[in-house]
Motif scaffolding. Structure first.
Motif, PDB file in Angstrom:
ATOM      1  N   UNK A   1       0.835  -1.203   0.000  1.00  0.00           N
ATOM      2  CA  UNK A   1       0.000   0.000   0.000  1.00  0.00           C
ATOM      3  C   UNK A   1       0.870   1.254   0.000  1.00  0.00           C
ATOM      4  N   UNK A   2       1.952   1.230   0.742  1.00  0.00           N
ATOM      5  CA  UNK A   2       2.880   2.366   0.765  1.00  0.00           C
ATOM      6  C   UNK A   2       3.459   2.597  -0.635  1.00  0.00           C
ATOM      7  N   UNK A   3       3.854   1.541  -1.315  1.00  0.00           N
ATOM      8  CA  UNK A   3       4.359   1.668  -2.687  1.00  0.00           C
ATOM      9  C   UNK A   3       3.284   2.242  -3.609  1.00  0.00           C
ATOM     10  N   UNK A   4       2.035   1.810  -3.417  1.00  0.00           N
ATOM     11  CA  UNK A   4       0.928   2.344  -4.207  1.00  0.00           C
ATOM     12  C   UNK A   4       0.779   3.844  -3.954  1.00  0.00           C
TER      13      UNK A   4
ATOM     14  N   UNK B   1      -8.289  -3.306   4.095  1.00  0.00           N
ATOM     15  CA  UNK B   1      -8.092  -2.850   2.718  1.00  0.00           C
ATOM     16  C   UNK B   1      -9.399  -2.904   1.939  1.00  0.00           C
ATOM     17  N   UNK B   2     -10.215  -3.911   2.189  1.00  0.00           N
ATOM     18  CA  UNK B   2     -11.543  -3.981   1.566  1.00  0.00           C
ATOM     19  C   UNK B   2     -12.404  -2.803   2.014  1.00  0.00           C
ATOM     20  N   UNK B   3     -12.329  -2.468   3.312  1.00  0.00           N
ATOM     21  CA  UNK B   3     -13.106  -1.334   3.823  1.00  0.00           C
ATOM     22  C   UNK B   3     -12.675  -0.031   3.152  1.00  0.00           C
ATOM     23  N   UNK B   4     -11.363   0.132   2.931  1.00  0.00           N
ATOM     24  CA  UNK B   4     -10.882   1.321   2.222  1.00  0.00           C
ATOM     25  C   UNK B   4     -11.521   1.418   0.837  1.00  0.00           C
ATOM     26  N   UNK B   5     -11.851   0.283   0.245  1.00  0.00           N
ATOM     27  CA  UNK B   5     -12.468   0.257  -1.069  1.00  0.00           C
ATOM     28  C   UNK B   5     -13.853   0.879  -1.106  1.00  0.00           C
ATOM     29  N   UNK B   6     -14.465   1.086   0.051  1.00  0.00           N
ATOM     30  CA  UNK B   6     -15.787   1.718   0.115  1.00  0.00           C
ATOM     31  C   UNK B   6     -15.700   3.234  -0.026  1.00  0.00           C
ATOM     32  N   UNK B   7     -14.491   3.771   0.114  1.00  0.00           N
ATOM     33  CA  UNK B   7     -14.252   5.207  -0.045  1.00  0.00           C
ATOM     34  C   UNK B   7     -15.133   6.045   0.872  1.00  0.00           C
ATOM     35  N   UNK B   8     -15.163   5.651   2.137  1.00  0.00           N
ATOM     36  CA  UNK B   8     -15.899   6.401   3.156  1.00  0.00           C
ATOM     37  C   UNK B   8     -14.976   6.629   4.348  1.00  0.00           C
TER      38      UNK B   8
ATOM     39  N   UNK C   1      -8.297   3.746  -9.279  1.00  0.00           N
ATOM     40  CA  UNK C   1      -6.977   3.109  -9.310  1.00  0.00           C
ATOM     41  C   UNK C   1      -6.795   2.190  -8.098  1.00  0.00           C
ATOM     42  N   UNK C   2      -7.310   2.634  -6.937  1.00  0.00           N
ATOM     43  CA  UNK C   2      -7.204   1.798  -5.740  1.00  0.00           C
ATOM     44  C   UNK C   2      -7.979   0.499  -5.922  1.00  0.00           C
ATOM     45  N   UNK C   3      -9.201   0.591  -6.429  1.00  0.00           N
ATOM     46  CA  UNK C   3     -10.005  -0.616  -6.621  1.00  0.00           C
ATOM     47  C   UNK C   3      -9.317  -1.593  -7.565  1.00  0.00           C
ATOM     48  N   UNK C   4      -8.701  -1.080  -8.628  1.00  0.00           N
ATOM     49  CA  UNK C   4      -7.967  -1.946  -9.562  1.00  0.00           C
ATOM     50  C   UNK C   4      -6.768  -2.576  -8.853  1.00  0.00           C
ATOM     51  N   UNK C   5      -6.044  -1.780  -8.058  1.00  0.00           N
ATOM     52  CA  UNK C   5      -4.886  -2.279  -7.305  1.00  0.00           C
ATOM     53  C   UNK C   5      -5.326  -3.369  -6.325  1.00  0.00           C
ATOM     54  N   UNK C   6      -6.420  -3.136  -5.595  1.00  0.00           N
ATOM     55  CA  UNK C   6      -6.936  -4.092  -4.610  1.00  0.00           C
ATOM     56  C   UNK C   6      -7.266  -5.428  -5.276  1.00  0.00           C
ATOM     57  N   UNK C   7      -7.871  -5.362  -6.434  1.00  0.00           N
ATOM     58  CA  UNK C   7      -8.206  -6.579  -7.178  1.00  0.00           C
ATOM     59  C   UNK C   7      -6.952  -7.261  -7.717  1.00  0.00           C
TER      60      UNK C   7
ATOM     61  N   UNK D   1      -3.747  -7.018  -6.752  1.00  0.00           N
ATOM     62  CA  UNK D   1      -2.804  -7.491  -5.740  1.00  0.00           C
ATOM     63  C   UNK D   1      -3.360  -8.623  -4.879  1.00  0.00           C
ATOM     64  N   UNK D   2      -4.650  -8.563  -4.559  1.00  0.00           N
ATOM     65  CA  UNK D   2      -5.210  -9.496  -3.571  1.00  0.00           C
ATOM     66  C   UNK D   2      -6.466 -10.223  -4.029  1.00  0.00           C
ATOM     67  N   UNK D   3      -7.003  -9.856  -5.190  1.00  0.00           N
ATOM     68  CA  UNK D   3      -8.255 -10.457  -5.634  1.00  0.00           C
ATOM     69  C   UNK D   3      -9.421 -10.063  -4.749  1.00  0.00           C
ATOM     70  N   UNK D   4      -9.354  -8.858  -4.179  1.00  0.00           N
ATOM     71  CA  UNK D   4     -10.373  -8.396  -3.245  1.00  0.00           C
ATOM     72  C   UNK D   4     -11.190  -7.260  -3.838  1.00  0.00           C
ATOM     73  N   UNK D   5     -12.409  -7.127  -3.337  1.00  0.00           N
ATOM     74  CA  UNK D   5     -13.309  -6.041  -3.717  1.00  0.00           C
ATOM     75  C   UNK D   5     -13.923  -5.478  -2.437  1.00  0.00           C
ATOM     76  N   UNK D   6     -14.429  -4.257  -2.492  1.00  0.00           N
ATOM     77  CA  UNK D   6     -15.066  -3.696  -1.302  1.00  0.00           C
ATOM     78  C   UNK D   6     -16.352  -4.447  -0.956  1.00  0.00           C
ATOM     79  N   UNK D   7     -16.704  -4.483   0.317  1.00  0.00           N
ATOM     80  CA  UNK D   7     -17.970  -5.122   0.705  1.00  0.00           C
ATOM     81  C   UNK D   7     -19.144  -4.234   0.298  1.00  0.00           C
ATOM     82  N   UNK D   8     -20.301  -4.822   0.122  1.00  0.00           N
ATOM     83  CA  UNK D   8     -21.486  -4.016  -0.203  1.00  0.00           C
ATOM     84  C   UNK D   8     -21.880  -3.156   0.995  1.00  0.00           C
ATOM     85  N   UNK D   9     -21.649  -3.648   2.208  1.00  0.00           N
ATOM     86  CA  UNK D   9     -21.941  -2.884   3.419  1.00  0.00           C
ATOM     87  C   UNK D   9     -20.736  -2.980   4.354  1.00  0.00           C
ATOM     88  N   UNK D  10     -19.934  -1.924   4.437  1.00  0.00           N
ATOM     89  CA  UNK D  10     -18.740  -1.991   5.281  1.00  0.00           C
ATOM     90  C   UNK D  10     -19.058  -2.225   6.754  1.00  0.00           C
TER      91      UNK D  10
END
Length: 182
Positions: free
Chosen positions: A14-17, A103-110, A139-145, A147-156
């Motif tokens: 994440x720091x490199x990102x 990191x998934x929670x960060x994907x919610x952008x809240x 860009x973060x969502x693409x990086x999350x997917x 690097x880790x195959x992860x997506x944000x939850x529908x309800x954080x």
């Protein structure tokens, strides 16, 4: 000698990102800070065991809340430690089972909100940031997917609640050894 940001591979990535972007504008109010430091932790207690029990790593809000790993035990893989938020006006709450869940929670952008009795994410229309996405969120969502195959939850808040239900009482009990009125 290693120049890694932290002993946690996911945080190093994440720091490199962040450095590649040249700024931290990928999720509301999140920005990595000096690893291992929790600003103001000694206002809770200066007991060395309490202070050593948390490894700060990121700003959680614009007003000074901080994300930290809770050293719940002596496991070697720090990325599997639970994540807490230290509220800028008090309160320490479990928000994720581990770094990848955060990191998934960060994907919610809240931005997380920390109240007297809990922490959670409010809907955009309730939030002062409005419904405008962070500039580098896509860009973060693409990086999350990637690097880790992860997506944000529908309800954080479902993730936060599940982590709190599993670990919240344990955190309160542990903190009770050091702090009154937890």
């Amino acid at each position: 000698m290693s120049h890694a940001y932290s002993p946690v591979p996911e945080l190093n990535m994440l720091k490199e990102f962040e450095e590649r972007l040249g700024r931290a504008c990928y999720s509301q109010a999140v920005e990595l800070r000096e690893f291992g430091v929790v600003p103001g932790i000694k206002t809770w207690t200066a007991d060395p065991e309490f202070v050593a029990g948390f490894l700060g790593f990121a700003d959680a809000t614009l007003s000074g809340s901080t994300y930290a790993l809770w050293r719940v035990d002596d496991r070697a893989d720090l990325s599997t430690l639970p994540v807490v938020v230290f509220g800028d006006e008090g309160g320490i709450f479990i928000v994720a089972h581990n770094i990848r869940e955060l990191l998934r929670l960060f994907g919610c952008d809240r931005e997380i909100h920390v109240w007297d009795d809990c922490a959670g994410f409010v809907e955009d229309d309730e939030d002062e940031q409005g419904d405008e996405a962070s500039p580098d969120h896509v860009e973060y969502l693409a990086w999350l997917d990637q690097q880790f195959g992860l997506a944000p939850p529908s309800d954080p808040n479902e993730l936060v609640q599940a982590a709190d239900e599993e670990l919240g009482a344990q955190l309160a009990s542990w903190m009770g050894r050091f702090v009154e009125d937890v």
